[in-house]
Design a protein around this motif. Structure first.
Motif, PDB file in Angstrom:
ATOM      1  N   THR A  97       0.765  -1.138   0.187  1.00  0.00           N
ATOM      2  CA  THR A  97       0.129   0.029  -0.148  1.00  0.00           C
ATOM      3  C   THR A  97       0.865   1.163  -0.041  1.00  0.00           C
ATOM      4  O   THR A  97       2.057   1.295   0.401  1.00  0.00           O
ATOM      5  CB  THR A  97      -0.885  -0.068   1.115  1.00  0.00           C
ATOM      6  OG1 THR A  97      -0.194   0.063   2.281  1.00  0.00           O
ATOM      7  CG2 THR A  97      -1.785  -1.160   1.226  1.00  0.00           C
ATOM      8  N   ASN A 100      -2.678   6.037   3.026  1.00  0.00           N
ATOM      9  CA  ASN A 100      -3.704   5.460   4.162  1.00  0.00           C
ATOM     10  C   ASN A 100      -4.888   4.741   3.776  1.00  0.00           C
ATOM     11  O   ASN A 100      -5.465   3.992   4.177  1.00  0.00           O
ATOM     12  CB  ASN A 100      -3.941   6.476   4.950  1.00  0.00           C
ATOM     13  CG  ASN A 100      -2.631   7.031   5.953  1.00  0.00           C
ATOM     14  OD1 ASN A 100      -1.619   6.280   5.839  1.00  0.00           O
ATOM     15  ND2 ASN A 100      -2.566   8.400   6.209  1.00  0.00           N
ATOM     16  N   TYR A 103      -4.337   1.343   2.537  1.00  0.00           N
ATOM     17  CA  TYR A 103      -3.984   0.440   3.785  1.00  0.00           C
ATOM     18  C   TYR A 103      -5.337  -0.089   4.430  1.00  0.00           C
ATOM     19  O   TYR A 103      -5.324  -0.842   4.808  1.00  0.00           O
ATOM     20  CB  TYR A 103      -2.934   1.060   4.644  1.00  0.00           C
ATOM     21  CG  TYR A 103      -2.634   0.454   5.879  1.00  0.00           C
ATOM     22  CD1 TYR A 103      -1.463  -0.377   5.882  1.00  0.00           C
ATOM     23  CD2 TYR A 103      -3.444   0.555   6.948  1.00  0.00           C
ATOM     24  CE1 TYR A 103      -1.163  -1.291   7.146  1.00  0.00           C
ATOM     25  CE2 TYR A 103      -2.904  -0.386   8.291  1.00  0.00           C
ATOM     26  CZ  TYR A 103      -2.093  -1.081   8.238  1.00  0.00           C
ATOM     27  OH  TYR A 103      -1.489  -2.016   9.148  1.00  0.00           O
ATOM     28  N   ARG A 119      -0.010  -6.502   5.241  1.00  0.00           N
ATOM     29  CA  ARG A 119       0.065  -5.189   4.715  1.00  0.00           C
ATOM     30  C   ARG A 119       1.496  -4.697   4.719  1.00  0.00           C
ATOM     31  O   ARG A 119       1.951  -4.761   5.788  1.00  0.00           O
ATOM     32  CB  ARG A 119      -0.890  -4.219   5.295  1.00  0.00           C
ATOM     33  CG  ARG A 119      -2.393  -4.761   5.147  1.00  0.00           C
ATOM     34  CD  ARG A 119      -3.137  -4.649   5.868  1.00  0.00           C
ATOM     35  NE  ARG A 119      -2.740  -5.234   7.154  1.00  0.00           N
ATOM     36  CZ  ARG A 119      -3.297  -4.853   8.548  1.00  0.00           C
ATOM     37  NH1 ARG A 119      -4.335  -4.270   8.661  1.00  0.00           N
ATOM     38  NH2 ARG A 119      -2.969  -5.630   9.553  1.00  0.00           N
ATOM     39  N   LYS A 121       4.507  -1.599   3.319  1.00  0.00           N
ATOM     40  CA  LYS A 121       4.804  -0.320   2.906  1.00  0.00           C
ATOM     41  C   LYS A 121       5.621  -0.287   1.615  1.00  0.00           C
ATOM     42  O   LYS A 121       5.653   0.829   1.118  1.00  0.00           O
ATOM     43  CB  LYS A 121       5.609   0.230   4.093  1.00  0.00           C
ATOM     44  CG  LYS A 121       4.622   0.594   5.407  1.00  0.00           C
ATOM     45  CD  LYS A 121       3.506   1.355   5.239  1.00  0.00           C
ATOM     46  CE  LYS A 121       2.774   1.531   6.470  1.00  0.00           C
ATOM     47  NZ  LYS A 121       1.579   2.186   6.281  1.00  0.00           N
TER      48      LYS A 121
END
Length: 143
Positions: A97, A100, A103, A119, A121
């Motif tokens: 992701t 935000n 995510y 998940r 970054k």
């Protein structure tokens, strides 16, 4: 970052499959998707992917799945339920992701995926996590 811009594109052997809605990269241990900006991944797209890869996913192959979401698009989370019911190819999934909102969407999808879903970054984190799954370590040790 796109897969082909990452260090892994030169370190891991892969095959690239292009579709009107995005690109799929196939490696020994994972499939990685990069869908186009603004599309909605629905039953029709899932059907096209399953049709193209049915020979691969129906052979009992166990792989990871990485969704590299550097583009903004929507995904029908019910697809996870349907896919997991009919196929058992994915041992785990990672969603990269970049915002935000993305995510939060990945957090929702996590509730629909009945296996491990991480998940991440960045693409490096996702690939390293998938490559270090216990299932792949035992496979490498058996070869």
């Amino acid at each position: 970052m796109k897969f082909e811009d990452s260090k892994y594109s030169t370190q891991i052997e892969y095959r690239k499959e292009e579709f009107s809605f995005g690109t799929i990269y196939i490696t020994e241990h994972f499939l990685l998707s990069e869908f186009n900006e603004g599309i909605h991944v629905d039953y029709n797209i899932a059907s096209e992917l399953i049709s193209r890869f049915s020979n691969f996913i129906s052979k009992g192959v166990k792989i990871g799945y990485i969704a590299n979401r550097y583009n903004s698009y929507s995904f029908d989370p019910q697809l996870w339920v349907d896919f997991n019911k009919d196929y058992d190819a994915f041992i785990a999934s990672a969603i990269v992701t970049y915002s935000n909102f993305s995510y939060l969407n990945a957090s929702l999808e996590k509730k629909f995926f009945n296996k491990s879903l991480k998940r991440c970054k960045n693409i490096d984190e996702a690939i390293e996590w998938i490559m270090n799954l216990e299932e792949f370590k035992t496979r490498v040790n058996q070869n």
